[in-house]
Every structure is written in C-alpha cells, then in structure tokens.
Motif scaffolding. Structure first.
Motif, short mmCIF file in Angstrom:
data_model
loop_
_atom_site.label_atom_id
_atom_site.label_comp_id
_atom_site.label_asym_id
_atom_site.label_seq_id
_atom_site.Cartn_x
_atom_site.Cartn_y
_atom_site.Cartn_z
N MET A 24 0.84 0.83 -14.91
CA MET A 24 0.50 -0.22 -13.99
C MET A 24 -0.16 -1.36 -14.76
SD MET A 24 -0.76 1.14 -10.33
CE MET A 24 0.18 2.64 -10.11
N GLN A 25 0.19 -2.57 -14.40
CA GLN A 25 -0.35 -3.71 -15.12
C GLN A 25 -1.83 -3.94 -14.82
OE1 GLN A 25 2.19 -7.09 -14.55
NE2 GLN A 25 3.99 -6.03 -15.33
N LEU A 26 -2.24 -3.66 -13.59
CA LEU A 26 -3.65 -3.77 -13.21
C LEU A 26 -4.12 -2.40 -12.73
CD1 LEU A 26 -3.62 -7.15 -11.23
CD2 LEU A 26 -4.51 -6.74 -13.53
N PRO A 27 -5.41 -2.08 -12.88
CA PRO A 27 -5.88 -0.78 -12.41
C PRO A 27 -5.73 -0.64 -10.90
CG PRO A 27 -7.65 -2.02 -13.53
CD PRO A 27 -6.44 -2.88 -13.50
N VAL A 28 -5.59 0.60 -10.47
CA VAL A 28 -5.48 0.89 -9.04
C VAL A 28 -6.81 0.50 -8.39
CG1 VAL A 28 -5.15 2.70 -7.33
CG2 VAL A 28 -3.89 2.79 -9.48
N HIS A 29 -6.72 -0.21 -7.28
CA HIS A 29 -7.91 -0.63 -6.55
C HIS A 29 -8.03 0.23 -5.30
CE1 HIS A 29 -10.21 -3.15 -3.69
NE2 HIS A 29 -10.94 -3.38 -4.77
N ILE A 30 -9.14 0.94 -5.17
CA ILE A 30 -9.34 1.83 -4.03
C ILE A 30 -10.57 1.36 -3.27
CG2 ILE A 30 -9.80 4.19 -3.29
CD1 ILE A 30 -8.34 5.05 -5.91
N GLN A 31 -10.40 1.22 -1.95
CA GLN A 31 -11.47 0.73 -1.09
C GLN A 31 -11.71 1.75 0.03
OE1 GLN A 31 -10.39 -2.86 0.95
NE2 GLN A 31 -12.51 -3.39 1.38
N LYS B 223 1.55 8.55 -10.14
CA LYS B 223 2.83 9.28 -10.02
C LYS B 223 3.96 8.36 -9.54
CE LYS B 223 1.15 13.97 -9.32
NZ LYS B 223 1.04 15.09 -8.36
N LEU B 224 3.61 7.28 -8.83
CA LEU B 224 4.65 6.35 -8.35
C LEU B 224 5.37 5.66 -9.50
CD1 LEU B 224 2.82 4.65 -5.34
CD2 LEU B 224 4.56 6.46 -5.26
N GLU B 225 4.72 5.53 -10.65
CA GLU B 225 5.35 4.88 -11.80
C GLU B 225 6.57 5.64 -12.31
OE1 GLU B 225 2.58 2.06 -14.25
OE2 GLU B 225 1.79 4.12 -14.31
N VAL B 226 6.64 6.93 -12.00
CA VAL B 226 7.82 7.71 -12.38
C VAL B 226 9.06 7.15 -11.67
CG1 VAL B 226 8.89 10.00 -12.20
CG2 VAL B 226 6.48 9.78 -12.83
N PHE B 227 8.89 6.72 -10.42
CA PHE B 227 10.01 6.23 -9.63
C PHE B 227 10.33 4.77 -9.92
CE2 PHE B 227 7.92 9.58 -7.27
CZ PHE B 227 8.96 10.48 -7.15
N ARG C 157 -1.63 11.89 1.37
CA ARG C 157 -0.34 12.42 0.91
C ARG C 157 0.82 11.78 1.67
NH1 ARG C 157 0.68 17.88 3.27
NH2 ARG C 157 1.24 16.48 4.94
N ASP C 158 0.71 11.71 3.00
CA ASP C 158 1.79 11.15 3.81
C ASP C 158 2.01 9.67 3.51
OD1 ASP C 158 2.05 13.64 4.93
OD2 ASP C 158 1.18 13.10 6.87
N ALA C 159 0.93 8.93 3.28
CA ALA C 159 1.06 7.51 2.96
C ALA C 159 1.78 7.32 1.62
CB ALA C 159 -0.32 6.85 2.92
N PHE C 160 1.42 8.12 0.63
CA PHE C 160 2.09 7.99 -0.67
C PHE C 160 3.53 8.50 -0.63
CE2 PHE C 160 -2.07 7.01 -2.40
CZ PHE C 160 -1.73 6.04 -3.35
N ASP C 161 3.82 9.48 0.21
CA ASP C 161 5.22 9.92 0.39
C ASP C 161 6.05 8.78 0.98
OD1 ASP C 161 4.72 12.42 -0.63
OD2 ASP C 161 4.70 13.44 1.32
N ASN C 162 5.47 8.07 1.94
CA ASN C 162 6.15 6.93 2.54
C ASN C 162 6.39 5.84 1.49
OD1 ASN C 162 6.82 4.58 4.01
ND2 ASN C 162 5.69 5.29 5.79
N MET C 163 5.40 5.57 0.66
CA MET C 163 5.54 4.56 -0.39
C MET C 163 6.60 4.99 -1.40
SD MET C 163 4.84 1.63 -1.58
CE MET C 163 3.44 1.08 -0.63
N LYS C 164 6.63 6.26 -1.73
CA LYS C 164 7.63 6.77 -2.67
C LYS C 164 9.04 6.51 -2.15
CE LYS C 164 9.51 11.11 -3.92
NZ LYS C 164 9.48 12.51 -3.64
N ARG C 165 9.26 6.75 -0.86
CA ARG C 165 10.59 6.48 -0.27
C ARG C 165 10.94 5.00 -0.36
NH1 ARG C 165 8.81 10.56 3.07
NH2 ARG C 165 7.90 9.16 4.60
N GLN C 166 9.96 4.14 -0.09
CA GLN C 166 10.22 2.70 -0.19
C GLN C 166 10.57 2.30 -1.63
OE1 GLN C 166 7.52 -0.08 1.69
NE2 GLN C 166 6.81 1.50 3.11
N LEU C 167 9.85 2.86 -2.58
CA LEU C 167 10.13 2.55 -3.99
C LEU C 167 11.52 3.03 -4.39
CD1 LEU C 167 6.81 3.34 -5.88
CD2 LEU C 167 8.04 1.18 -5.85
N GLU C 168 11.88 4.23 -3.95
CA GLU C 168 13.22 4.75 -4.26
C GLU C 168 14.30 3.83 -3.70
OE1 GLU C 168 12.81 8.66 -2.59
OE2 GLU C 168 12.37 9.55 -4.55
#
Length: 181
Positions: A1-8, A28-32, A84-95
């Motif tokens: 990732m070019q910038l660090p992950v920002h968590i709020q 893990k999203l960078e794999v996709f 987990r569900d939010a990142f699964d949804n993002m993974k599908r969008q990335l794919e």
C-alpha cells in the motif's frame, strides 16, 4: 500500500487487537489488487437498536488508480464478524475491478430465437427448432413469464441455449414475437 492503513474508531474505545485484525485484513487485499493507494477503515459502535443489542458498523474506503471502492455500514453485534464481512465485500469489489482491467468480464449467453415444434402436455416438455435447424429440449420448469399450457406448436419463442448431459437444452424460454433473427 502506498499509504499506511488508516483506522478510526467511533463511539467506542480504540482496541489494539481490533486494529491489528483490521490491518491484517487490509494488507491481504493487496494479494488481489497490487497498487492499492489508500485504505481507510472506520469501526463504529452504533446506537442501541430497539429490537437488537448494540451493533457495530464497519465502513471501508479504498483507492486504486482510477477507482474508489466503498463498503458502507456492514453491521453485526460481533465487531469481528462485521469486520470480516466488510472486507469480504471489498475483496469481491476488488476482484471485479481486476477482472475488468484484464478484460475478463463474465460473458452472458446470447438468447436465441426459435419455434416450438413438438409439445408433450402430459410430460410437461417440448422441443424448439432454431432457424438453422438445431432442436433444443425444454421442460415446464424452463418456461418464464407465461404458463407452459399457453405454448402451442408454432409459437415463436426466445431462449437461452445450454448444452446439457442429454444434449441441447433451452433455458428461460419466453413466449412472444421476438422474431426469428
């Protein structure tokens, strides 16, 4: 990732374990999709709901060159399940984005036109002949939008062709003046 992950964290105390889990999911999203520019994750304790406990909401905003993807308000009473569900949804969008970039979008079958040439009312099946002479089997369950009983020999229909174990089959058979193109 070019910038660090920002968590709020909103409406709740920050948690090192939860933050570590969110970062792990994000990396893990960078794999996709290598080349992710930014990933912002918001974890929020929602207001108490009248019929449920206090659900957690997760919002993810991810930026790729030429794309901004968003997952809004995935909720669950267990914050780790919501994450987990939010990142699964993002993974599908990335794919989907990666598939489109590669030109591998899912191809949908083109409908064919034909004419009903034989019907077996008692058995609930029939055959359609296309203008080029191929015959396709269909059953009562494959007729869409009109009852099987309304079909007659000679009816013009449109359908989706499929090759089955028994040969050529017609799916989503619809009655109408579709033409014999």
């Amino acid at each position: 990732m070019q910038l660090p992950v920002h968590i709020q964290f909103r409406g709740m105390e920050p948690s090192d374990a939860l933050e570590a889990s969110a970062r792990e999911h994000a990396y893990k999203l960078e794999v996709f999709a290598p080349g992710i520019m930014t990933c912002r994750v918001a974890i929020e304790l929602e207001q108490k709901h009248q019929h449920q406990g206090r659900p957690y909401g997760v919002h993810i905003d991810l930026t790729l060159p030429g794309h901004e993807l968003v997952v809004n308000r995935v909720q669950d009473e267990d914050v780790y399940v919501a994450l987990r569900d939010a990142f699964d949804n993002m993974k599908r969008q990335l794919e989907d984005v990666v598939r489109k970039r590669r030109g591998q979008e899912k191809q949908h079958a083109q409908p064919l036109h034909g004419e009903v040439v034989r019907l077996d009312d008692a058995g609930g099946f029939g055959f359609i002949r296309t203008p080029d002479g191929d015959e396709y089997y269909f059953s009562r369950d494959n007729v869409a939008g009109t009852p099987f009983e309304h079909l007659q020999t000679g009816s013009a229909v449109q359908f989706i062709p499929e090759v089955g174990g028994e040969g050529l089959q017609a799916k989503r058979v619809s009655l109408g003046k579709h033409g014999m193109g």
